[in-house]
Design a protein around this motif. Structure first.
Motif, PDB file in Angstrom:
ATOM      1  N   VAL A   1       5.725  -0.881 -41.867  1.00  0.00           N
ATOM      2  CA  VAL A   1       5.562  -0.124 -40.621  1.00  0.00           C
ATOM      3  C   VAL A   1       5.562  -1.111 -39.452  1.00  0.00           C
ATOM      4  O   VAL A   1       4.824  -2.099 -39.465  1.00  0.00           O
ATOM      5  CB  VAL A   1       4.247   0.685 -40.619  1.00  0.00           C
ATOM      6  CG1 VAL A   1       4.048   1.402 -39.292  1.00  0.00           C
ATOM      7  CG2 VAL A   1       4.238   1.679 -41.778  1.00  0.00           C
ATOM      8  N   LEU A   2       6.392  -0.843 -38.459  1.00  0.00           N
ATOM      9  CA  LEU A   2       6.378  -1.644 -37.239  1.00  0.00           C
ATOM     10  C   LEU A   2       5.059  -1.410 -36.520  1.00  0.00           C
ATOM     11  O   LEU A   2       4.672  -0.260 -36.285  1.00  0.00           O
ATOM     12  CB  LEU A   2       7.553  -1.250 -36.332  1.00  0.00           C
ATOM     13  CG  LEU A   2       7.598  -1.902 -34.950  1.00  0.00           C
ATOM     14  CD1 LEU A   2       7.707  -3.418 -35.056  1.00  0.00           C
ATOM     15  CD2 LEU A   2       8.746  -1.324 -34.146  1.00  0.00           C
ATOM     16  N   ALA A   3       4.359  -2.492 -36.193  1.00  0.00           N
ATOM     17  CA  ALA A   3       3.056  -2.360 -35.531  1.00  0.00           C
ATOM     18  C   ALA A   3       2.948  -3.377 -34.402  1.00  0.00           C
ATOM     19  O   ALA A   3       3.326  -4.532 -34.547  1.00  0.00           O
ATOM     20  CB  ALA A   3       1.921  -2.568 -36.530  1.00  0.00           C
ATOM     21  N   ALA A   4       2.437  -2.915 -33.269  1.00  0.00           N
ATOM     22  CA  ALA A   4       2.064  -3.770 -32.149  1.00  0.00           C
ATOM     23  C   ALA A   4       0.571  -3.526 -31.947  1.00  0.00           C
ATOM     24  O   ALA A   4      -0.034  -2.739 -32.674  1.00  0.00           O
ATOM     25  CB  ALA A   4       2.857  -3.394 -30.900  1.00  0.00           C
ATOM     26  N   CYS A   5      -0.053  -4.172 -30.994  1.00  0.00           N
ATOM     27  CA  CYS A   5      -1.427  -3.802 -30.644  1.00  0.00           C
ATOM     28  C   CYS A   5      -1.561  -3.909 -29.138  1.00  0.00           C
ATOM     29  O   CYS A   5      -0.825  -4.645 -28.490  1.00  0.00           O
ATOM     30  CB  CYS A   5      -2.461  -4.634 -31.378  1.00  0.00           C
ATOM     31  SG  CYS A   5      -2.655  -6.326 -30.867  1.00  0.00           S
ATOM     32  N   SER A   6      -2.487  -3.123 -28.602  1.00  0.00           N
ATOM     33  CA  SER A   6      -2.583  -3.037 -27.159  1.00  0.00           C
ATOM     34  C   SER A   6      -3.952  -2.515 -26.756  1.00  0.00           C
ATOM     35  O   SER A   6      -4.822  -2.306 -27.586  1.00  0.00           O
ATOM     36  CB  SER A   6      -1.487  -2.096 -26.637  1.00  0.00           C
ATOM     37  OG  SER A   6      -1.461  -2.105 -25.226  1.00  0.00           O
ATOM     38  N   SER A   7      -4.101  -2.283 -25.472  1.00  0.00           N
ATOM     39  CA  SER A   7      -5.245  -1.575 -24.893  1.00  0.00           C
ATOM     40  C   SER A   7      -4.673  -0.423 -24.087  1.00  0.00           C
ATOM     41  O   SER A   7      -3.704  -0.608 -23.358  1.00  0.00           O
ATOM     42  CB  SER A   7      -6.040  -2.481 -23.954  1.00  0.00           C
ATOM     43  OG  SER A   7      -6.634  -3.520 -24.662  1.00  0.00           O
ATOM     44  N   ASN A   8      -5.254   0.729 -24.226  1.00  0.00           N
ATOM     45  CA  ASN A   8      -4.777   1.851 -23.426  1.00  0.00           C
ATOM     46  C   ASN A   8      -5.720   2.179 -22.280  1.00  0.00           C
ATOM     47  O   ASN A   8      -5.394   2.954 -21.417  1.00  0.00           O
ATOM     48  CB  ASN A   8      -4.549   3.095 -24.289  1.00  0.00           C
ATOM     49  CG  ASN A   8      -5.833   3.627 -24.881  1.00  0.00           C
ATOM     50  OD1 ASN A   8      -6.800   2.899 -25.062  1.00  0.00           O
ATOM     51  ND2 ASN A   8      -5.845   4.894 -25.214  1.00  0.00           N
ATOM     52  N   ASN A   9      -6.866   1.590 -22.293  1.00  0.00           N
ATOM     53  CA  ASN A   9      -7.862   1.811 -21.247  1.00  0.00           C
ATOM     54  C   ASN A   9      -8.556   0.488 -20.972  1.00  0.00           C
ATOM     55  O   ASN A   9      -8.868  -0.247 -21.899  1.00  0.00           O
ATOM     56  CB  ASN A   9      -8.930   2.811 -21.721  1.00  0.00           C
ATOM     57  CG  ASN A   9      -8.354   4.162 -22.039  1.00  0.00           C
ATOM     58  OD1 ASN A   9      -8.042   4.926 -21.149  1.00  0.00           O
ATOM     59  ND2 ASN A   9      -8.179   4.453 -23.322  1.00  0.00           N
ATOM     60  N   ILE A  10      -8.812   0.222 -19.715  1.00  0.00           N
ATOM     61  CA  ILE A  10      -9.518  -1.004 -19.359  1.00  0.00           C
ATOM     62  C   ILE A  10     -10.622  -0.640 -18.377  1.00  0.00           C
ATOM     63  O   ILE A  10     -10.371  -0.020 -17.335  1.00  0.00           O
ATOM     64  CB  ILE A  10      -8.571  -2.027 -18.687  1.00  0.00           C
ATOM     65  CG1 ILE A  10      -7.380  -2.338 -19.582  1.00  0.00           C
ATOM     66  CG2 ILE A  10      -9.325  -3.299 -18.308  1.00  0.00           C
ATOM     67  CD1 ILE A  10      -7.704  -3.010 -20.890  1.00  0.00           C
TER      68      ILE A  10
END
Length: 164
Positions: A53-62
């Motif tokens: 599975v292609l996976a990235a990581c992030s933040s959607n709220n700061i």
């Protein structure tokens, strides 16, 4: 159950669906109403990788009600994911760094314009390091920020030895 999770991940991979864990939000919101054995879960990144599975990581709220922490720095998010996802070996850390660079570009559909090479967009962050594999752990200074080929920000850090 593990077998159900494996089937779901295989289906995600077969369908070409990418997964983007949000570790800071998941940790902050998970288990909020638990009164004992408080759950703190993040996506099972290693299993996603193992299933293709292609996976990235992030933040959607700061700094809001969902995630009251952070600076919107992908390298901070990568370190948090590595720490909470038990991703600690050299190969894991290299892969986690890919999640916030090359794999993130694939997820958002800009992989053709991504990277340091002729013809790519000249939008990049230059880190103060010479060791690629240590970036997640070392958290190097962001020496230069380049937008459309022009340096738009730079960080200069000075250290002074006070004892001779």
């Amino acid at each position: 159950e593990p077998a159900d999770r494996a089937r779901a991940m295989a289906a995600l991979a077969d369908a070409g669906v990418a997964v983007v864990p949000l570790p800071a939000t998941d940790l902050h919101l998970g288990g909020r109403r638990d009164t004992r054995a408080v759950r703190r879960g993040v996506a099972p990144v290693r299993e996603l990788w193992d299933h293709g599975v292609l996976a990235a990581c992030s933040s959607n709220n700061i700094r809001n009600a969902f995630t009251p922490f952070g600076r919107a720095d992908p390298l901070d998010t990568a370190l948090l994911l590595a720490q909470t996802g038990h991703l600690s070996g050299p190969d894991d850390l290299h892969r986690v760094l890919r999640m916030v660079t090359h794999d993130a570009a694939r997820v958002v559909g800009v992989a053709d314009d991504y990277g340091v090479r002729p013809g790519a967009r000249a939008d990049l962050v230059v880190l103060d390091t010479q060791v690629y594999d240590d970036i997640v752990l070392d958290r190097p200074e962001r020496a230069h920020v380049v937008k459309a080929g022009k340096v738009v920000a730079r960080t200069v850090r000075t250290s002074e030895l006070l004892v001779h």
